[in-house]
Scaffold this motif. Structure first.
Motif, PDB file in Angstrom:
ATOM      1  N   LEU A 189      13.515 -12.307   2.225  1.00 28.56           N
ATOM      2  CA  LEU A 189      14.140 -10.987   2.053  1.00 28.56           C
ATOM      3  C   LEU A 189      13.878 -10.082   3.251  1.00 28.56           C
ATOM      4  O   LEU A 189      14.756  -9.345   3.695  1.00 28.56           O
ATOM      5  CB  LEU A 189      13.625 -10.296   0.782  1.00 28.56           C
ATOM      6  N   GLY A 190      12.663 -10.167   3.787  1.00 25.69           N
ATOM      7  CA  GLY A 190      12.269  -9.288   4.893  1.00 25.69           C
ATOM      8  C   GLY A 190      13.016  -9.571   6.184  1.00 25.69           C
ATOM      9  O   GLY A 190      12.994  -8.760   7.115  1.00 25.69           O
ATOM     10  N   ALA A 191      13.694 -10.712   6.255  1.00 19.16           N
ATOM     11  CA  ALA A 191      14.418 -11.071   7.475  1.00 19.16           C
ATOM     12  C   ALA A 191      15.865 -10.571   7.432  1.00 19.16           C
ATOM     13  O   ALA A 191      16.611 -10.733   8.396  1.00 19.16           O
ATOM     14  CB  ALA A 191      14.392 -12.592   7.666  1.00 19.16           C
ATOM     15  N   MET A 192      16.239  -9.962   6.302  1.00 20.43           N
ATOM     16  CA  MET A 192      17.639  -9.523   6.163  1.00 20.43           C
ATOM     17  C   MET A 192      17.795  -8.066   6.581  1.00 20.43           C
ATOM     18  O   MET A 192      16.878  -7.265   6.432  1.00 20.43           O
ATOM     19  CB  MET A 192      18.080  -9.648   4.701  1.00 20.43           C
ATOM     20  N   ILE A 250       0.869  -1.178   0.000  1.00 25.54           N
ATOM     21  CA  ILE A 250       0.000   0.000   0.000  1.00 25.54           C
ATOM     22  C   ILE A 250       0.903   1.224   0.000  1.00 25.54           C
ATOM     23  O   ILE A 250       1.762   1.370   0.868  1.00 25.54           O
ATOM     24  CB  ILE A 250      -0.911   0.013   1.250  1.00 25.54           C
ATOM     25  N   TYR A 251       0.748   2.075  -1.006  1.00 28.36           N
ATOM     26  CA  TYR A 251       1.495   3.340  -1.034  1.00 28.36           C
ATOM     27  C   TYR A 251       0.644   4.403  -0.360  1.00 28.36           C
ATOM     28  O   TYR A 251      -0.556   4.486  -0.603  1.00 28.36           O
ATOM     29  CB  TYR A 251       1.768   3.782  -2.471  1.00 28.36           C
ATOM     30  N   GLY A 252       1.266   5.217   0.475  1.00 33.57           N
ATOM     31  CA  GLY A 252       0.538   6.291   1.142  1.00 33.57           C
ATOM     32  C   GLY A 252      -0.388   5.751   2.212  1.00 33.57           C
ATOM     33  O   GLY A 252      -0.319   4.565   2.573  1.00 33.57           O
ATOM     34  N   LEU A 299      13.853  -4.398  -3.924  1.00 32.53           N
ATOM     35  CA  LEU A 299      14.156  -2.987  -4.176  1.00 32.53           C
ATOM     36  C   LEU A 299      13.262  -2.082  -3.342  1.00 32.53           C
ATOM     37  O   LEU A 299      13.529  -0.905  -3.183  1.00 32.53           O
ATOM     38  CB  LEU A 299      13.958  -2.646  -5.661  1.00 32.53           C
ATOM     39  N   ASP A 300      12.168  -2.644  -2.841  1.00 33.06           N
ATOM     40  CA  ASP A 300      11.257  -1.897  -1.985  1.00 33.06           C
ATOM     41  C   ASP A 300      10.663  -2.893  -0.988  1.00 33.06           C
ATOM     42  O   ASP A 300      10.719  -4.098  -1.200  1.00 33.06           O
ATOM     43  CB  ASP A 300      10.169  -1.224  -2.843  1.00 33.06           C
ATOM     44  N   VAL A 301      10.116  -2.358   0.079  1.00 28.40           N
ATOM     45  CA  VAL A 301       9.658  -3.200   1.185  1.00 28.40           C
ATOM     46  C   VAL A 301       8.136  -3.353   1.138  1.00 28.40           C
ATOM     47  O   VAL A 301       7.422  -2.363   0.997  1.00 28.40           O
ATOM     48  CB  VAL A 301      10.070  -2.546   2.531  1.00 28.40           C
ATOM     49  N   PRO A 302       7.632  -4.591   1.248  1.00 30.28           N
ATOM     50  CA  PRO A 302       6.179  -4.774   1.246  1.00 30.28           C
ATOM     51  C   PRO A 302       5.529  -4.182   2.505  1.00 30.28           C
ATOM     52  O   PRO A 302       6.190  -4.045   3.533  1.00 30.28           O
ATOM     53  CB  PRO A 302       5.994  -6.299   1.242  1.00 30.28           C
ATOM     54  N   THR A 303       4.255  -3.862   2.403  1.00 26.67           N
ATOM     55  CA  THR A 303       3.496  -3.411   3.572  1.00 26.67           C
ATOM     56  C   THR A 303       3.221  -4.615   4.473  1.00 26.67           C
ATOM     57  O   THR A 303       3.318  -4.531   5.695  1.00 26.67           O
ATOM     58  CB  THR A 303       2.169  -2.761   3.116  1.00 26.67           C
ATOM     59  N   SER A 304       2.880  -5.740   3.858  1.00 25.77           N
ATOM     60  CA  SER A 304       2.763  -6.998   4.601  1.00 25.77           C
ATOM     61  C   SER A 304       2.992  -8.154   3.635  1.00 25.77           C
ATOM     62  O   SER A 304       3.046  -7.953   2.420  1.00 25.77           O
ATOM     63  CB  SER A 304       1.395  -7.109   5.285  1.00 25.77           C
ATOM     64  N   GLY A 305       3.104  -9.340   4.205  1.00 28.25           N
ATOM     65  CA  GLY A 305       3.386 -10.503   3.375  1.00 28.25           C
ATOM     66  C   GLY A 305       4.886 -10.750   3.289  1.00 28.25           C
ATOM     67  O   GLY A 305       5.690  -9.965   3.803  1.00 28.25           O
ATOM     68  N   ARG A 306       5.229 -11.875   2.681  1.00 29.58           N
ATOM     69  CA  ARG A 306       6.635 -12.285   2.671  1.00 29.58           C
ATOM     70  C   ARG A 306       7.109 -12.666   1.276  1.00 29.58           C
ATOM     71  O   ARG A 306       6.338 -13.112   0.437  1.00 29.58           O
ATOM     72  CB  ARG A 306       6.810 -13.483   3.614  1.00 29.58           C
TER      73      ARG A 306
END
Ligand code: ADP
Ligand code: MG
Length: 240
Positions: free
Chosen positions: A71-74, A12-14, A56-63
């Motif tokens: 990736l989110g654990a790094m 989700i952007y914004g 290159l960008d971070v999710p709002t949620s999910g893996r």
């Protein structure tokens, strides 16, 4: 084996009234060696998906798991190194360094990683891509199609597990697009690389093993590998 897996991937952007739900609960699995095309109208979430998959960008949620690693654990530093070693990117803009010649551009990511380029492997790639006579040229002496082939060679230089391409032929005429895509497919097969490529060109998408369709941030088809790539093939006419 899964090279890529996303679970409930959401971006989700914004926020508040202006929030844009660019991706919602995308569950996607891609097998090693697959060539998948991502299609969808402009604004449907294709680039967002590629950015999340590529770290290159971070999710709002999910893996997101690439080659079994989340990736989110790094940490940022771990992610930068992981990306450099495991994920190759090709964008619509070739992003070559104008002062470096073709060969120097191709080996740059490997050098940045403090590694020695695998010359035999790169020689093969350069030959397949028809760049062997162009290695000492500067990028601005090359056509668009040639520059994009250099960008592909550069993306493959580190032998990434995953090659991500966002409209790689967006700036090329249709004949050159077919050529570049054909070469991408050949290098993918030769080196058993997994390719995920965004395109809005249906003809080009047809070259892929699988077509992922995105509408309004939802994956509407192609979320699992094609049935005929798994051991039992109940319906070989099923191209999805
Ligand atoms: P596509 O690549 O399919 O054209 P994108 O993934 O670029 O679509 O965009 C999906 C949606 O997210 C669009 O509505 C777009 O306007 C919005 N969007 C993309 N990037 C950003 C951003 N950095 N900030 C705000 N909204 C964005
Ligand atoms: Mg896009």
């Amino acid at each position: 084996m899964d090279i890529l897996k996303t679970t409930q991937l959401t971006k989700i952007y914004g926020s508040g009234d202006t929030a844009v739900h660019a991706l919602e609960n995308v569950n996607l699995t891609v097998e090693k060696g697959e060539f998948a095309a991502v299609v969808g109208t402009s604004g449907s979430g294709k680039s967002t998906l590629l950015h999340m998959i590529g770290g290159l960008d971070v999710p709002t949620s999910g893996r997101v798991f690439v080659d079994g690693q989340e990736l989110g654990a790094m940490t940022d530093e771990q992610l930068t190194i992981f990306r450099r070693r495991n994920i190759g990117f090709v964008f619509q803009m070739y992003n070559l360094i104008p002062m470096l010649n073709v060969w120097e551009n191709i080996i740059l990511p490997v050098k940045l990683d403090g590694k020695t380029p695998d010359r035999d492997y790169l020689q093969k790639i350069v030959e397949i891509l028809g760049l062997d006579q162009k290695l000492s040229c500067l990028p601005n002496a090359l056509s668009g199609g040639q520059q994009q082939r250099v960008a592909i060679a550069r993306a493959l230089a580190a032998k990434p597990a995953l090659l991500l391409a966002d409209e790689p032929t967006g700036n090329l005429d249709s004949r050159t697009s077919q050529d570049v895509l054909g070469l991408l497919k050949i290098t993918g097969e030769e080196f058993f690389q997994t390719i995920i490529m965004i395109t809005h060109n249906e003809e080009i998408a047809q070259l892929a093993d699988r077509i992922l369709r995105i509408e309004d941030g939802h994956l509407t088809s192609g979320s699992s590998p094609r049935p005929d790539l798994t051991p039992v093939s109940p319906d070989s006419s099923n191209r999805r």
